[in-house]
Design a protein around this motif. Structure first.
Motif, mmCIF file in Angstrom:
data_model
loop_
_atom_site.group_PDB
_atom_site.id
_atom_site.type_symbol
_atom_site.label_atom_id
_atom_site.label_comp_id
_atom_site.label_asym_id
_atom_site.label_seq_id
_atom_site.Cartn_x
_atom_site.Cartn_y
_atom_site.Cartn_z
ATOM 1 N N GLY A 33 0.790 -1.111 0.115
ATOM 2 C CA GLY A 33 -0.008 0.060 -0.009
ATOM 3 C C GLY A 33 1.002 1.238 0.091
ATOM 4 O O GLY A 33 0.268 2.321 0.067
ATOM 5 N N LYS A 34 2.238 1.235 -0.137
ATOM 6 C CA LYS A 34 3.280 2.272 -0.175
ATOM 7 C C LYS A 34 2.939 3.177 0.945
ATOM 8 O O LYS A 34 3.079 4.169 0.739
ATOM 9 N N TRP A 35 3.031 2.657 1.992
ATOM 10 C CA TRP A 35 2.771 3.546 3.386
ATOM 11 C C TRP A 35 1.841 4.471 3.611
ATOM 12 O O TRP A 35 1.921 5.626 4.095
ATOM 13 N N HIS A 36 0.692 4.202 2.763
ATOM 14 C CA HIS A 36 -0.822 4.955 2.990
ATOM 15 C C HIS A 36 -1.673 4.331 3.725
ATOM 16 O O HIS A 36 -1.875 3.278 3.289
ATOM 17 N N PRO A 37 -2.493 4.786 4.282
ATOM 18 C CA PRO A 37 -3.797 4.209 4.806
ATOM 19 C C PRO A 37 -4.574 3.377 4.274
ATOM 20 O O PRO A 37 -4.819 2.295 4.217
ATOM 21 N N ILE A 38 -4.892 4.090 2.943
ATOM 22 C CA ILE A 38 -5.925 3.625 2.093
ATOM 23 C C ILE A 38 -5.374 2.594 1.326
ATOM 24 O O ILE A 38 -5.984 1.654 1.130
ATOM 25 N N GLY A 39 -4.009 2.659 0.971
ATOM 26 C CA GLY A 39 -3.458 1.422 0.123
ATOM 27 C C GLY A 39 -3.358 0.477 1.012
ATOM 28 O O GLY A 39 -3.309 -0.641 0.585
ATOM 29 N N ALA A 40 -2.712 0.643 2.293
ATOM 30 C CA ALA A 40 -2.483 -0.397 3.063
ATOM 31 C C ALA A 40 -3.950 -1.029 3.487
ATOM 32 O O ALA A 40 -3.852 -2.435 3.461
ATOM 33 N N MET A 41 -5.004 -0.574 3.480
ATOM 34 C CA MET A 41 -6.432 -1.070 3.672
ATOM 35 C C MET A 41 -6.764 -2.222 2.300
ATOM 36 O O MET A 41 -7.145 -3.402 2.767
ATOM 37 N N GLY A 42 -6.481 -1.680 1.453
ATOM 38 C CA GLY A 42 -6.574 -2.217 0.129
ATOM 39 C C GLY A 42 -5.981 -3.379 -0.150
ATOM 40 O O GLY A 42 -6.436 -4.620 -0.596
ATOM 41 N N ALA A 43 -4.597 -3.369 0.313
ATOM 42 C CA ALA A 43 -3.705 -4.510 0.039
ATOM 43 C C ALA A 43 -4.245 -5.493 1.307
ATOM 44 O O ALA A 43 -4.262 -6.709 0.811
ATOM 45 N N ALA A 44 -4.729 -5.187 2.323
ATOM 46 C CA ALA A 44 -5.076 -6.143 3.427
ATOM 47 C C ALA A 44 -6.216 -6.576 3.071
ATOM 48 O O ALA A 44 -6.547 -8.099 3.330
ATOM 49 N N LEU A 45 -7.274 -6.225 2.600
ATOM 50 C CA LEU A 45 -8.541 -6.605 2.038
ATOM 51 C C LEU A 45 -8.238 -7.698 0.921
ATOM 52 O O LEU A 45 -8.776 -8.881 1.036
ATOM 53 N N MET A 46 -7.011 -7.461 -0.046
ATOM 54 C CA MET A 46 -6.924 -8.389 -0.785
ATOM 55 C C MET A 46 -6.049 -9.839 -0.008
ATOM 56 O O MET A 46 -6.850 -10.930 -0.419
ATOM 57 N N PHE A 47 -5.445 -9.669 0.718
ATOM 58 C CA PHE A 47 -5.039 -10.788 1.637
ATOM 59 C C PHE A 47 -6.162 -11.588 2.167
ATOM 60 O O PHE A 47 -6.163 -12.754 2.533
ATOM 61 N N GLY A 48 -7.074 -10.550 3.026
ATOM 62 C CA GLY A 48 -8.159 -11.136 3.723
ATOM 63 C C GLY A 48 -9.117 -12.128 2.639
ATOM 64 O O GLY A 48 -9.513 -12.947 3.131
ATOM 65 N N PHE A 49 -9.412 -11.503 1.420
ATOM 66 C CA PHE A 49 -10.145 -12.243 0.558
ATOM 67 C C PHE A 49 -9.425 -13.626 0.075
ATOM 68 O O PHE A 49 -10.106 -14.753 -0.005
ATOM 69 N N ALA A 50 -8.072 -13.515 0.066
ATOM 70 C CA ALA A 50 -7.442 -14.683 -0.267
ATOM 71 C C ALA A 50 -7.703 -15.873 1.034
ATOM 72 O O ALA A 50 -8.003 -17.035 0.459
ATOM 73 N N GLN A 51 -7.686 -15.301 2.171
ATOM 74 C CA GLN A 51 -8.140 -16.237 3.074
ATOM 75 C C GLN A 51 -9.670 -16.715 3.313
ATOM 76 O O GLN A 51 -9.884 -17.942 3.328
ATOM 77 N N ALA A 52 -10.400 -15.734 2.918
ATOM 78 C CA ALA A 52 -11.823 -16.097 2.635
ATOM 79 C C ALA A 52 -12.111 -17.086 1.723
ATOM 80 O O ALA A 52 -13.047 -18.015 1.723
ATOM 81 N N LEU A 53 -11.394 -17.062 0.500
ATOM 82 C CA LEU A 53 -11.469 -18.075 -0.777
ATOM 83 C C LEU A 53 -10.783 -19.051 -0.146
ATOM 84 O O LEU A 53 -11.310 -20.177 -0.649
ATOM 85 N N ALA A 54 -9.952 -19.335 0.623
ATOM 86 C CA ALA A 54 -9.169 -20.513 1.017
ATOM 87 C C ALA A 54 -10.205 -21.135 1.974
ATOM 88 O O ALA A 54 -10.125 -22.594 1.900
ATOM 89 N N ARG A 55 -11.273 -20.678 2.761
ATOM 90 C CA ARG A 55 -12.087 -21.427 3.344
ATOM 91 C C ARG A 55 -13.255 -21.828 2.418
ATOM 92 O O ARG A 55 -14.247 -22.748 2.645
ATOM 93 N N LEU A 56 -13.676 -20.854 1.423
ATOM 94 C CA LEU A 56 -14.815 -21.428 0.657
ATOM 95 C C LEU A 56 -14.410 -22.570 -0.508
ATOM 96 O O LEU A 56 -15.338 -23.446 -0.802
ATOM 97 N N LEU A 57 -13.242 -22.433 -0.923
ATOM 98 C CA LEU A 57 -12.841 -23.699 -1.831
ATOM 99 C C LEU A 57 -13.301 -25.183 -1.493
ATOM 100 O O LEU A 57 -13.797 -25.927 -2.348
#
Length: 424
Positions: free
Chosen positions: A357-381
């Protein structure tokens, strides 16, 4: 005239990184189109919705064709832009990345769900994404504040772990989850005090201090878990006191988005508020200006009267408090009992989200959501394709972390004075 001509003669350097990524995404989706068979069931309904939405049952191939065409358009434009040395607006590059990413992920879900007895629970998966991402977002915001002021906080993992432990201990002891909500950031701030003491006051290498603090947090929680929680279960009932979900009136009734965003416990709403607060105050307040000055050019900050080390100390403690609050989500925020290493490397993923997220709160939140979605996807598969090995599925979030940091960060520049002790 000569300067204008010289600027016009300057050509953009070609970078084929993104076109190659788009080509790979398009080839993957073409493979899905060729191999897909059967119908897919998509569920948009959620048990918290008052409006009932029927399941959508449709052949998977037409949806995959549309998604593939979108990705091919993005790929073609990216290749053309690089070949012609065309400088696209920033918003266009971001939009292309979002379109290609969503098309690829949604295409994978359609492919996995086609011909399967399972259901693609889209709303529930997005709800899980927000929930799973909450500690990651708090951790990444902790890293943003800490590193912006010039202190590298490798101890986010320890902050999360200690916050989870203190939250459930306080909630059990005082018989209320609100006590845990107060204790968690205090525990994180305690670790932040140690980080500031050794790295700011005594100038010890911040990375080494962070690693040591992670080990300290793991040791403390393991010791007290084994000596208190397991031996006095009647006193520390670690899964009885948890934060209940709060459904926001009207907003919570919006189809699909309502349950995803506005039917969570208070930790999620505190996360929303923290992101907004930091996005505004880091760049629109005197506090944020002083904080960033200490991380970029502490000598210049000192000359205008800013106490650099005090600013670093206070903000390092504040940052660790954010991470400790995020750690509470693992226990009182999720109705789960505390276990050894319950943070499970999420602190390091949060660091990756901060960098992405390039040390920016909005960018960090977006990147964290991407990683969170990867974990949610791992639970759905496993519900869609049971033949996929469970060990491979559990690796998905960490694989996404490696690919994202290696492929998308590029030449991100951290604060210039981070990990550099300041002495007059």
């Amino acid at each position: 005239m000569s300067q204008t001509r010289a600027m016009n003669d300057v050509q953009l350097k070609r970078s084929w990184k993104m076109p190659v990524v788009y080509v790979l995404a398009a080839l993957l989706q073409i493979l899905f189109v060729v191999k897909v068979s059967g119908d897919v069931t998509i569920r948009l309904n959620d048990k918290s919705q008052s409006i009932n939405i029927d399941d959508i049952v449709t052949p998977g191939r037409p949806i995959l064709l549309v998604l593939t065409v979108l990705t091919l358009v993005v790929t073609a434009w990216s290749i053309y832009s690089v070949w012609a040395r065309r400088q696209n607006p920033r918003w266009l590059d971001v939009t292309m990345m979002i379109v290609a990413g969503i098309a690829t992920v949604f295409g994978f879900l359609i492919y996995a769900g086609s011909g399967s007895a399972g259901v693609v629970t889209l709303t529930s998966t997005l709800y899980s994404t927000v929930a799973i991402s909450t500690p990651l977002i708090f951790g990444s915001l902790s890293g943003v504040v800490s590193e912006r002021v010039g202190v590298v906080n490798i101890a986010i993992e320890g902050d999360l772990l200690l916050g989870a432990f203190a939250g459930v201990m306080a909630a059990s002891f005082f018989q209320t989850s609100w006590a845990g909500l107060i204790a968690a950031p205090i525990a994180g701030a305690f670790l932040g005090c140690l980080l500031a003491l050794f790295s700011v006051k005594y100038g010890v290498d911040q990375i080494i201090v962070g690693v040591v603090l992670n080990v300290l947090a793991a040791g403390l929680t393991t010791f007290f878990y084994g000596t208190w929680m397991t031996k006095k279960p009647e006193l520390f009932n670690t899964n009885r006191f948890s934060l209940s979900d709060i459904k926001i009136p009207l907003l919570g009734e919006i189809p699909i988005l309502g349950p995803v965003l506005f039917n969570h416990n208070i930790l999620v709403y505190l996360m929303y508020a923290t992101v907004i607060f930091l996005a505004v105050y880091l760049y629109r307040s005197r506090w944020g200006l002083r904080l960033r000055a200490c991380g970029e050019h502490p000598r210049a900050a000192d000359t205008v009267g800013i106490n650099v080390n005090r600013t670093r100390t206070l903000n390092a403690i504040l940052a660790s408090g954010f991470a400790g609050l995020g750690g509470a989500f693992f226990t009182i925020g999720s109705s789960l009992s505390f276990t050894d290493n319950i943070s499970a490397g999420n602190g390091y993923i949060a660091l990756a989200a901060m960098i992405l997220g390039k040390w920016h709160p909005i960018g960090a939140m977006g990147a964290a959501l991407m990683f969170g979605f990867a974990q949610a996807l791992a639970r759905l598969l496993p519900n869609l394709e049971q033949s996929i090995p469970s060990d491979l599925i559990s690796m998905i979030p960490y694989i996404v972390t490696i690919i994202a940091v290696a492929g998308f960060v590029g030449k991100s520049r951290p604060p210039a004075a981070e990990n550099i002790p300041y002495t007059k």
